[in-house]
Design an enzyme around this catalytic site. Structure first.
Site, PDB file in Angstrom:
ATOM      1  N   ASP A  29       0.864  -1.180   0.000  1.00 33.47           N
ATOM      2  CA  ASP A  29       0.000   0.000   0.000  1.00 33.47           C
ATOM      3  C   ASP A  29       0.904   1.235   0.000  1.00 33.47           C
ATOM      4  OD1 ASP A  29      -1.703   2.184   0.901  1.00 33.47           O
ATOM      5  OD2 ASP A  29      -3.137   0.646   1.529  1.00 33.47           O
ATOM      6  N   GLU A  88     -13.066   2.499  -0.812  1.00 32.47           N
ATOM      7  CA  GLU A  88     -12.278   3.465  -1.568  1.00 32.47           C
ATOM      8  C   GLU A  88     -11.977   3.047  -3.013  1.00 32.47           C
ATOM      9  OE1 GLU A  88      -9.833   0.636   0.632  1.00 32.47           O
ATOM     10  OE2 GLU A  88     -11.307   2.043   1.393  1.00 32.47           O
ATOM     11  N   HIS A  93     -10.283  -6.072  -2.253  1.00 34.71           N
ATOM     12  CA  HIS A  93      -8.912  -6.071  -1.773  1.00 34.71           C
ATOM     13  C   HIS A  93      -8.856  -6.357  -0.278  1.00 34.71           C
ATOM     14  CE1 HIS A  93     -10.357  -1.892  -1.690  1.00 34.71           C
ATOM     15  NE2 HIS A  93      -9.485  -1.620  -0.737  1.00 34.71           N
TER      16      HIS A  93
END
Length: 130
Positions: A29, A88, A93
């Site tokens: 990330d 988001e 995920h």
């Protein structure tokens, strides 16, 4: 239109890849809660995790487990937490977050890493995957 994650899988957007197989992709990330924060995604673009077919869902969990075990080997942490939020980016995920404190799961505290640090972490985790 393809999601940002599909663009990452296709190589249109760069990422710090940790692992990949024919069905799944894992990468660091870029706005991490903690050092080593990794996202695991199916290559098949599906918005919600529970809309995945059972085989893909179970495959994603197995793939995520392998990545989490590698994270535990190379990142100093008490455990690896898992979160599936999905608000988001409309592409399923799994967040794998090395944890030393509950605050690292809140998505409100972020850590800053250099390009070199991201590369080093990605290489170490990738090498630790069994």
């Amino acid at each position: 239109m393809a999601t940002i994650f599909t663009k990452i899988i296709n190589g249109d957007i760069p990422s710090y890849k940790v692992a990949e197989d024919e069905n799944f992709y894992a990468f660091l990330d870029i706005n991490p809660n903690a050092k080593g924060h990794t996202l695991c995604i199916p290559k098949k673009e599906t918005d919600k995790i529970f809309d995945l077919d059972e085989e893909t869902y179970m495959g994603l969990m197995s793939f995520s487990r392998k990545v989490a075990k590698a994270l535990e080997k190379v990142i100093d942490c008490k455990r690896v937490g898992i979160a599936v939020v999905g608000l988001e980016v409309p592409h399923t995920h799994v967040h794998l977050i090395p944890l030393n404190a509950m605050s690292e799961m809140t998505f409100q505290q972020k850590v800053k890493l250099s390009d070199e640090e991201f590369k080093e972490i990605a290489e170490k985790v990738s090498a630790a995957i069994v």
